[in-house]
Design a protein around this motif. Sequence first.
Motif, short mmCIF file in Angstrom:
data_model
loop_
_atom_site.label_atom_id
_atom_site.label_comp_id
_atom_site.label_asym_id
_atom_site.label_seq_id
_atom_site.Cartn_x
_atom_site.Cartn_y
_atom_site.Cartn_z
N ILE A 8 0.84 -1.21 0.00
CA ILE A 8 0.00 0.00 0.00
C ILE A 8 0.87 1.25 0.00
O ILE A 8 0.59 2.22 -0.73
CB ILE A 8 -0.94 -0.01 1.22
CG1 ILE A 8 -1.84 -1.25 1.20
CG2 ILE A 8 -1.79 1.26 1.25
CD1 ILE A 8 -2.65 -1.41 -0.06
N CYS A 30 2.25 1.69 -3.48
CA CYS A 30 1.23 2.19 -4.41
C CYS A 30 1.06 3.70 -4.26
O CYS A 30 0.94 4.42 -5.26
CB CYS A 30 -0.10 1.48 -4.16
SG CYS A 30 -0.18 -0.22 -4.74
N TYR A 31 1.04 4.18 -3.03
CA TYR A 31 0.88 5.62 -2.80
C TYR A 31 2.07 6.40 -3.38
O TYR A 31 1.89 7.48 -3.95
CB TYR A 31 0.76 5.89 -1.30
CG TYR A 31 0.57 7.34 -0.96
CD1 TYR A 31 -0.69 7.94 -0.99
CD2 TYR A 31 1.66 8.13 -0.60
CE1 TYR A 31 -0.86 9.28 -0.68
CE2 TYR A 31 1.49 9.48 -0.29
CZ TYR A 31 0.24 10.04 -0.33
OH TYR A 31 0.07 11.37 -0.02
N LEU A 64 -3.31 8.53 -6.71
CA LEU A 64 -3.77 8.11 -5.39
C LEU A 64 -3.45 9.13 -4.31
O LEU A 64 -3.90 8.97 -3.17
CB LEU A 64 -3.12 6.76 -5.01
CG LEU A 64 -3.48 5.56 -5.86
CD1 LEU A 64 -2.73 4.33 -5.37
CD2 LEU A 64 -4.99 5.31 -5.84
N PHE A 93 -6.75 8.98 0.51
CA PHE A 93 -5.81 7.86 0.54
C PHE A 93 -4.56 8.18 1.34
O PHE A 93 -3.83 7.28 1.74
CB PHE A 93 -5.43 7.45 -0.88
CG PHE A 93 -4.88 6.06 -0.98
CD1 PHE A 93 -5.71 4.96 -0.88
CD2 PHE A 93 -3.52 5.84 -1.13
CE1 PHE A 93 -5.20 3.67 -0.94
CE2 PHE A 93 -2.99 4.55 -1.21
CZ PHE A 93 -3.84 3.46 -1.11
N GLY A 102 -6.75 -0.50 2.19
CA GLY A 102 -5.90 -0.13 1.08
C GLY A 102 -6.31 -0.65 -0.28
O GLY A 102 -6.19 0.07 -1.28
N VAL A 143 -6.98 1.86 -6.07
CA VAL A 143 -5.72 1.13 -6.15
C VAL A 143 -5.78 0.09 -7.25
O VAL A 143 -4.87 -0.03 -8.08
CB VAL A 143 -5.40 0.46 -4.80
CG1 VAL A 143 -4.16 -0.44 -4.92
CG2 VAL A 143 -5.17 1.51 -3.72
N ARG A 144 -6.87 -0.67 -7.31
CA ARG A 144 -6.99 -1.71 -8.32
C ARG A 144 -7.06 -1.10 -9.72
O ARG A 144 -6.53 -1.65 -10.68
CB ARG A 144 -8.21 -2.58 -8.04
CG ARG A 144 -8.11 -3.36 -6.75
CD ARG A 144 -9.07 -4.54 -6.72
NE ARG A 144 -10.45 -4.13 -6.84
CZ ARG A 144 -11.21 -3.74 -5.82
NH1 ARG A 144 -10.70 -3.71 -4.60
NH2 ARG A 144 -12.46 -3.41 -6.00
N GLU A 159 -14.18 3.17 -0.66
CA GLU A 159 -13.10 4.06 -0.28
C GLU A 159 -13.65 5.42 0.09
O GLU A 159 -14.77 5.79 -0.22
CB GLU A 159 -12.12 4.20 -1.44
CG GLU A 159 -12.78 4.75 -2.67
CD GLU A 159 -11.93 4.54 -3.90
OE1 GLU A 159 -10.91 5.23 -4.02
OE2 GLU A 159 -12.29 3.69 -4.70
#
Length: 318
Positions: free
Chosen positions: A36, A39-40, A46, A51, A269, A274-275, A308
């Motif tokens: 996670i 990813c950020y 994001l 997030f 997360g 994200v996906r 989210e």
Amino acid sequence: MATLHVLGNLTAHDRRILTAVNAGASSLSFVGSSFIVLCYVLFKELRKFSFKLVFFLALSDMLCSFFSIVGDPSKGFFCYAQGYITHFFCVASFLWTTTIAFTLHRTVVRHMTDVEDLEPMFHLYVWGTSLVVTVMRSIGNEHGHLGAWCWTETGRTGKVVHFITFYAPLWSAILFNGFTYFQVIRMLNNATRMAVGMSDRTYQSDARADMKALNRWGYYPLILIGSWAFGTINRIHDFIVPGHKIFWLSVLDVGMAALMGLFNSIAYGLNSSVRRAIHERLDLFLPERLRRWFPNSLKLRGQQQESELVSLKIQDQQ
């Protein structure tokens, strides 16, 4: 023949099992929370306030898991360092969940749009509280370690302080999150019923979408309960009957607590944003023949938003 070390009624073999359980579960949490965080850092889309809170939660989980993986260090400085640093980031982890719950409540129930202005207060609250309770923990502390952990207090006063500085804020966070999510879900339920009564198809569809999104948020307080219920029971038992550890309860205590980071990374997360970001990168960099092997669930079924914070209109106001 090796010397048989016993802590309470736990043998050296029991302690090695606890250490292995802790290391394995903490490793899973470290991988999940690191994903996670990564990813950020990598995906600019994001980096919204919504997030960002999840990022700080994952960062706290990642560091908590990392120092837990240290395992069974020697007594002395490194044992103290591991104990206090782990305590600090574990407390920070569940305090960040309260900021997420507070943000949801302020946005959905109170219809306030100033949540981004509160970010400095969130940092002061989380890091400041974590530091204070970690320092307080040194009071009456006769430090020992139970195989997997260096934060086990052997003195009666130390155990009381541990309850005050860890389990009291923990269960306060659980109660706060539960009450907050209950209010949010109740409000959305009422909005859905009103939409049905007015036969407003557009609003009815929006309300039902929000309600579907919030349904699983109602279960998020259970993450903290599941992670720390056995630990709470184990500490109470140890306080009442000191020196008589229950091995299976200690295994559940160590294992479930160490998995908190993994549970948080999955629940908070792995949302639709994200996906979507991952799927877009796969579309960009992977050839068509490889993309066919990935499940259709990554395509988000028409890009539908899920639970989210972004889907609840907590967007950057810039």
